[in-house]
Design a protein around this motif. Structure first.
Motif, short mmCIF file in Angstrom:
data_model
loop_
_atom_site.label_atom_id
_atom_site.label_comp_id
_atom_site.label_asym_id
_atom_site.label_seq_id
_atom_site.Cartn_x
_atom_site.Cartn_y
_atom_site.Cartn_z
N TRP A 78 161.15 83.03 181.90
CA TRP A 78 160.53 82.46 183.11
C TRP A 78 159.41 81.50 182.77
CZ3 TRP A 78 161.27 87.70 182.30
CH2 TRP A 78 160.23 88.36 181.65
N ARG B 261 162.74 86.18 171.41
CA ARG B 261 161.71 86.78 172.26
C ARG B 261 160.86 85.74 172.96
NH1 ARG B 261 159.73 92.30 169.27
NH2 ARG B 261 161.72 92.74 168.28
N PHE C 219 151.51 80.76 175.70
CA PHE C 219 151.33 82.16 176.08
C PHE C 219 150.31 82.93 175.22
CE2 PHE C 219 152.97 86.63 175.93
CZ PHE C 219 152.55 87.01 177.19
N GLU D 226 152.33 88.29 183.61
CA GLU D 226 153.20 87.26 183.05
C GLU D 226 154.49 87.80 182.43
OE1 GLU D 226 151.04 84.17 180.90
OE2 GLU D 226 149.21 84.87 181.87
N ILE D 227 154.57 89.14 182.25
CA ILE D 227 155.84 89.68 181.75
C ILE D 227 156.46 90.65 182.76
CG2 ILE D 227 156.99 91.00 179.94
CD1 ILE D 227 155.16 89.76 177.94
N PRO E 87 157.21 88.83 186.55
CA PRO E 87 158.40 87.96 186.62
C PRO E 87 159.68 88.74 186.37
CG PRO E 87 156.75 87.03 185.13
CD PRO E 87 156.25 88.39 185.52
N SER E 88 159.63 89.75 185.49
CA SER E 88 160.90 90.39 185.19
C SER E 88 161.31 91.38 186.28
CB SER E 88 160.92 91.01 183.79
OG SER E 88 160.19 92.17 183.75
N ARG F 252 147.37 90.34 181.60
CA ARG F 252 148.31 89.21 181.49
C ARG F 252 149.73 89.70 181.22
NH1 ARG F 252 147.32 85.21 177.41
NH2 ARG F 252 149.00 84.09 178.45
N VAL G 259 147.90 89.86 173.48
CA VAL G 259 147.73 89.38 174.85
C VAL G 259 147.23 90.56 175.70
CG1 VAL G 259 148.99 88.50 176.87
CG2 VAL G 259 149.51 87.63 174.59
N TYR H 89 163.26 75.27 180.78
CA TYR H 89 163.25 76.72 180.63
C TYR H 89 164.24 77.11 179.53
CZ TYR H 89 160.56 77.02 184.90
OH TYR H 89 159.56 76.90 185.83
N SER I 118 161.15 94.30 174.00
CA SER I 118 160.78 93.42 172.88
C SER I 118 159.80 92.33 173.34
CB SER I 118 162.03 92.81 172.25
OG SER I 118 162.62 91.89 173.13
N PHE I 119 159.83 91.98 174.65
CA PHE I 119 158.86 91.01 175.16
C PHE I 119 157.45 91.62 175.14
CE2 PHE I 119 162.18 88.78 178.07
CZ PHE I 119 162.69 88.14 176.97
N ARG J 260 163.40 80.14 189.66
CA ARG J 260 164.04 78.86 189.35
C ARG J 260 164.36 78.71 187.87
NH1 ARG J 260 158.73 78.03 190.20
NH2 ARG J 260 157.55 76.89 188.64
N TRP J 261 163.87 79.68 187.05
CA TRP J 261 164.18 79.58 185.62
C TRP J 261 165.62 79.97 185.33
CZ3 TRP J 261 160.95 83.63 187.36
CH2 TRP J 261 161.47 84.90 187.25
N ASP K 256 144.11 82.87 175.87
CA ASP K 256 142.92 83.74 175.82
C ASP K 256 142.00 83.38 174.67
OD1 ASP K 256 143.86 85.21 177.91
OD2 ASP K 256 144.89 86.67 176.63
N PHE L 293 160.61 86.27 165.30
CA PHE L 293 161.60 87.34 165.31
C PHE L 293 163.01 86.80 165.11
CE2 PHE L 293 158.09 88.34 168.11
CZ PHE L 293 157.72 89.60 167.71
N MET M 19 156.22 91.78 171.64
CA MET M 19 155.79 90.44 171.21
C MET M 19 154.39 90.14 171.74
SD MET M 19 155.45 87.17 172.66
CE MET M 19 156.49 87.19 174.12
N ALA M 20 154.18 90.43 173.03
CA ALA M 20 152.88 90.14 173.64
C ALA M 20 151.78 90.98 172.99
CB ALA M 20 152.93 90.42 175.13
N PRO N 142 169.35 79.75 184.87
CA PRO N 142 170.17 78.56 184.70
C PRO N 142 171.28 78.51 185.75
CG PRO N 142 170.61 80.17 182.96
CD PRO N 142 169.49 80.71 183.76
#
Lengths: 259, 226
Positions: free
Chosen positions: B82, B78, B91, A175-176, A179-180, A171, A167, B122, A157-158, A256-257, B95, B74, A161-162, A259
């Motif tokens: 990070w 979403r 985000f 950026e997705i 990190p994941s 990127r 995007v 975060y 779903s990320f 560090r994100w 661009d 949504f 969304m991008a 929790p």
């Protein structure tokens, strides 16, 4: 409430540390007992003798030279393995066809006994390159598998969304996806470095370069200097644990994100 | 120049033998706020996804929608775990505009949803409602002409919901984006929807459309739904 819970966790943390430390002390005592019962320094020197040997070794330049060279071989093997793993693992995670194509390669390298690789590497490569090659071959399948798994487990779903926000692909990758996969990558690095470090030393034992932990271990063994063999083993264990600790620290800093 | 209307013509869609939409048609006037109002799970989200281009209908025509720059809010937020609040709002922007402009724009929207103090946090450090506000700020900050919202306000408490609804309407009045939103919350529908499309269960069909002039019908909606 939360503070109390944190406190409790901290207590548990120190408590577990005490337990770990006690286990180490117990092992040392056991070692000493075994050494005494063996009745000979030639068979199993005790912790005290080993420490003396280690101190003596640490006074020579060959010690540091070997340590450094082995570390560099390990790092070089790791860097190569990581580069190849990223180049193969990312497309494999994105595309199941590509994954199917490289899977046999990964399985072959995972199942090949290290010794076969070393024997062949001794024929193919120069002495100095053998441990690097062995380290590389041990680490890259583990890293590749973890990277492609991480990519495959990226929250779809990320990505959606991008894409809706138009995007760019590069990127989305940076950026997705990246990190994941980090948690997967860190756990892969932790496992790979554990195996890799040991196989670099095995490679050195068998290829006998001039310097290197494994090379000097082999020398010591041929002169029946058991305490030196054990001292080098301790050094290898310490460095391995240091890697483990550094990776753990690095994970906390980078991720560090969480929790 | 009069913008082209956004039209769904005779749309059908089914999943695994279950028909969700059958011959569904709807026209959305550019610059208006349209609400799809109906029970949960009746296929409103499917319809929204077709408008957003996430889903392709089995048959029928979608005109106007694909050309629009879309923002999406949504049901699940979403937002990226990070990235900080600011990072998430930035985000989709970086661009599309110079860095400083993006930053100013993002910060203005974060202020609008009342998260300026949390800008560096975060998502793991935020409550569910705060996360939804980040997602709303991100959608508003994006320079699109169409905003699609899927039950976007459902996790917010009442006061906050109305604060955000008010801000939303203010912004909307200024920049006149086309908004299509899906909800099963009657208050939201009445508060925001200029055109309220009442929909019924599977296959999704329009039972009534209430325009702005239909004050009587709107009022009639209240006792019926309560």
């Amino acid at each position: 409430m939360q503070w109390a819970a944190t406190c409790q966790m901290k207590n548990l943390f120190t408590q577990n540390r005490v337990i770990s430390l006690s286990a180490v002390i117990l092992l040392l005592i056991l070692w000493e007992i075994l050494s005494v019962t063996s009745g000979s320094d030639q068979i199993l020197p005790g912790p005290d003798d080993t420490l003396v040997t280690l101190a003596r070794m640490a006074g020579t330049t060959a010690f540091y030279h070997s340590l450094l060279v082995t570390l560099l071989r390990g790092l070089l093997g790791f860097a190569l393995a990581l580069a190849v793993a990223l180049a193969l693992g990312i497309p494999a995670g994105l595309n199941s066809g590509f994954e199917a194509a490289i899977r046999p390669v990964i399985v072959i390298f995972r199942s090949t006994p290290v010794i076969s690789i070393i024997l062949l590497a001794l024929i193919w490569f120069q002495v100095n390159q053998v441990p690097v090659f062995i380290g590389f071959l041990t680490m890259f399948p583990i890293l590749t598998t973890n990277i492609s798994q991480g990519i495959r487990h990226t929250e779809p779903s990320f990505i959606q969304m991008a894409r809706l926000y138009a995007v760019s692909d590069s990127r989305i990758l940076r950026e997705i996806y990246l990190p994941s996969i980090l948690p997967w990558l860190v756990s892969g690095i932790s496992t790979a470095v554990g195996f890799g470090w040991r196989s670099v030393i095995i490679g050195e034992v068998l290829s006998q370069p001039r310097y290197g932990i494994g090379a000097l271990m082999q020398d010591a063994q041929s002169f029946l200097l058991v305490s030196e063999v054990i001292a080098w083993t301790l050094v290898a264990i310490l460095i391995g644990s240091l890697f483990e600790w550094l990776i753990h620290r690095g994970e906390k800093r980078i991720i560090r994100w969480k929790p | 120049m009069e913008a082209m209307s956004l039209d769904l013509i005779n749309i059908s869609k089914s999943f695994g033998g279950r028909t969700i939409l059958e011959g569904f048609s709807l026209s959305v006037r550019p610059g208006s706020v349209t609400c799809l109002f109906g029970p949960s799970g009746c296929g409103k989200t499917t319809l929204l996804n077709i408008m957003g281009g996430i889903l392709v209908p089995d048959s029928g025509m979608v005109t106007g929608f694909p050309e629009e720059q879309k923002s999406y809010i949504f049901q699940e937020t979403r937002i990226l775990p990070w990235k900080t609040v600011l990072g998430n709002v930035l985000f989709p922007l970086v661009d599309r505009m110079p860095r400083q402009e993006a930053l100013d724009h993002a910060r203005a929207m974060i202020r609008m949803v009342g998260l300026e103090k949390e800008e560096k946090l975060y998502p793991g450090q935020l409550s569910g409602g705060m996360k939804q506000r980040v997602s709303i700020a991100r959608a508003f900050a994006f320079p699109g002409t169409l905003i699609l919202m899927d039950e976007a306000f459902q996790n917010l408490d009442k006061t906050l919901k109305y604060n955000i609804l008010n801000s939303f309407m203010e912004i909307w009045k200024k920049d006149g984006r086309t908004v299509v939103f899906v909800t099963h919350d009657m208050e939201e529908a009445l508060y925001m929807g200029q055109q309220i499309v009442l929909v019924d269960d599977r296959p999704l069909r329009i039972s009534r459309i209430l325009g702005e002039g239909d004050e009587k019908s709107r009022e009639a909606l209240i006792p019926k739904q309560l």
